[in-house]
Design a protein around this motif. Structure first.
Motif, PDB file in Angstrom:
ATOM      1  N   UNK A  38       0.834  -1.206   0.000  1.00 22.54           N
ATOM      2  CA  UNK A  38       0.000   0.000   0.000  1.00 22.54           C
ATOM      3  C   UNK A  38       0.869   1.256   0.000  1.00 22.54           C
ATOM      4  N   UNK A  39       1.952   1.241   0.745  1.00 23.78           N
ATOM      5  CA  UNK A  39       2.860   2.391   0.778  1.00 23.78           C
ATOM      6  C   UNK A  39       3.501   2.632  -0.590  1.00 23.78           C
ATOM      7  N   UNK A  40       3.811   1.546  -1.296  1.00 24.64           N
ATOM      8  CA  UNK A  40       4.495   1.671  -2.584  1.00 24.64           C
ATOM      9  C   UNK A  40       3.534   2.000  -3.726  1.00 24.64           C
ATOM     10  N   UNK A  41       2.373   1.323  -3.764  1.00 23.89           N
ATOM     11  CA  UNK A  41       1.479   1.453  -4.913  1.00 23.89           C
ATOM     12  C   UNK A  41       0.190   2.238  -4.626  1.00 23.89           C
ATOM     13  N   UNK A  42      -0.089   2.498  -3.347  1.00 25.89           N
ATOM     14  CA  UNK A  42      -1.231   3.341  -3.010  1.00 25.89           C
ATOM     15  C   UNK A  42      -2.577   2.640  -2.873  1.00 25.89           C
ATOM     16  N   UNK A  43      -2.582   1.322  -2.910  1.00 25.93           N
ATOM     17  CA  UNK A  43      -3.845   0.602  -2.695  1.00 25.93           C
ATOM     18  C   UNK A  43      -3.566  -0.750  -2.045  1.00 25.93           C
ATOM     19  N   UNK A  44      -4.615  -1.313  -1.469  1.00 21.54           N
ATOM     20  CA  UNK A  44      -4.533  -2.571  -0.739  1.00 21.54           C
ATOM     21  C   UNK A  44      -4.495  -3.748  -1.708  1.00 21.54           C
ATOM     22  N   UNK A  45      -3.405  -4.486  -1.701  1.00 22.78           N
ATOM     23  CA  UNK A  45      -3.236  -5.617  -2.610  1.00 22.78           C
ATOM     24  C   UNK A  45      -4.265  -6.720  -2.349  1.00 22.78           C
ATOM     25  N   UNK A  72       2.822 -19.030  -2.817  1.00 22.56           N
ATOM     26  CA  UNK A  72       2.902 -18.395  -4.137  1.00 22.56           C
ATOM     27  C   UNK A  72       2.451 -16.938  -4.053  1.00 22.56           C
ATOM     28  N   UNK A  73       1.400 -16.687  -3.271  1.00 20.70           N
ATOM     29  CA  UNK A  73       0.884 -15.331  -3.091  1.00 20.70           C
ATOM     30  C   UNK A  73       1.938 -14.435  -2.443  1.00 20.70           C
ATOM     31  N   UNK A  74       2.553 -14.927  -1.370  1.00 20.33           N
ATOM     32  CA  UNK A  74       3.601 -14.167  -0.684  1.00 20.33           C
ATOM     33  C   UNK A  74       4.751 -13.894  -1.649  1.00 20.33           C
ATOM     34  N   UNK A  75       5.167 -14.920  -2.383  1.00 21.64           N
ATOM     35  CA  UNK A  75       6.262 -14.769  -3.341  1.00 21.64           C
ATOM     36  C   UNK A  75       5.922 -13.729  -4.410  1.00 21.64           C
ATOM     37  N   UNK A  76       4.685 -13.747  -4.907  1.00 17.48           N
ATOM     38  CA  UNK A  76       4.277 -12.787  -5.926  1.00 17.48           C
ATOM     39  C   UNK A  76       4.246 -11.354  -5.389  1.00 17.48           C
ATOM     40  N   UNK A  77       3.781 -11.174  -4.170  1.00 14.29           N
ATOM     41  CA  UNK A  77       3.778  -9.831  -3.576  1.00 14.29           C
ATOM     42  C   UNK A  77       5.216  -9.350  -3.395  1.00 14.29           C
ATOM     43  N   UNK A  78       6.086 -10.220  -2.897  1.00 13.16           N
ATOM     44  CA  UNK A  78       7.489  -9.852  -2.720  1.00 13.16           C
ATOM     45  C   UNK A  78       8.131  -9.497  -4.054  1.00 13.16           C
ATOM     46  N   UNK A  87      10.394  -5.572  -7.790  1.00 11.66           N
ATOM     47  CA  UNK A  87      10.529  -5.148  -9.188  1.00 11.66           C
ATOM     48  C   UNK A  87       9.824  -3.831  -9.490  1.00 11.66           C
ATOM     49  N   UNK A  88       8.893  -3.447  -8.611  1.00 11.30           N
ATOM     50  CA  UNK A  88       8.127  -2.227  -8.857  1.00 11.30           C
ATOM     51  C   UNK A  88       6.984  -2.436  -9.840  1.00 11.30           C
ATOM     52  N   UNK A  89       6.661  -3.682 -10.126  1.00 17.85           N
ATOM     53  CA  UNK A  89       5.565  -4.027 -11.032  1.00 17.85           C
ATOM     54  C   UNK A  89       4.370  -4.452 -10.192  1.00 17.85           C
ATOM     55  N   UNK A  90       3.234  -3.789 -10.369  1.00 19.09           N
ATOM     56  CA  UNK A  90       2.056  -4.108  -9.580  1.00 19.09           C
ATOM     57  C   UNK A  90       1.625  -5.549  -9.808  1.00 19.09           C
ATOM     58  N   UNK A  91       1.044  -6.157  -8.779  1.00 20.07           N
ATOM     59  CA  UNK A  91       0.698  -7.569  -8.805  1.00 20.07           C
ATOM     60  C   UNK A  91      -0.084  -7.997 -10.051  1.00 20.07           C
ATOM     61  N   UNK A  92      -1.144  -7.304 -10.452  1.00 17.78           N
ATOM     62  CA  UNK A  92      -1.868  -7.756 -11.648  1.00 17.78           C
ATOM     63  C   UNK A  92      -1.013  -7.725 -12.916  1.00 17.78           C
ATOM     64  N   UNK A  93      -0.008  -6.861 -12.931  1.00 16.25           N
ATOM     65  CA  UNK A  93       0.839  -6.735 -14.114  1.00 16.25           C
ATOM     66  C   UNK A  93       1.939  -7.797 -14.188  1.00 16.25           C
TER      67      UNK A  93
END
Length: 66
Positions: free
Chosen positions: A18-25, A40-46, A51-57
């Motif tokens: 949220x601090x980095x992207x401005x919304x609740x993942x 897998x979820x934790x790994x994807x968020x990390x 990388x600075x790439x939002x999760x859906x991207x």
């Protein structure tokens, strides 16, 4: 969207996201993660945070596949 249990680890990652992207993942509806997908979820968020790439991207739709 994640349908598993909340952990201290996820709370920390949610706050960082949220601090980095401005919304609740946790509310991302484009992707589905079940309780069995926790690691897998934790790994994807990390990965998203590092990388600075939002999760859906991380997994963009590829309309050319079909």
């Amino acid at each position: 969207m994640y349908s598993g249990k909340m952990t201290k680890e996820l709370e920390k990652l949610y706050a960082e996201y949220k601090a980095k992207f401005g919304y609740d993942v946790g509310g991302v509806m484009d992707l589905e993660y079940t309780a069995n997908d926790y690691s897998e979820y934790v790994k994807d968020i990390q990965k998203s945070l590092s990388t600075g790439v939002q999760l859906p991207d991380l997994y963009p739709d590829n309309e050319d596949e079909f």
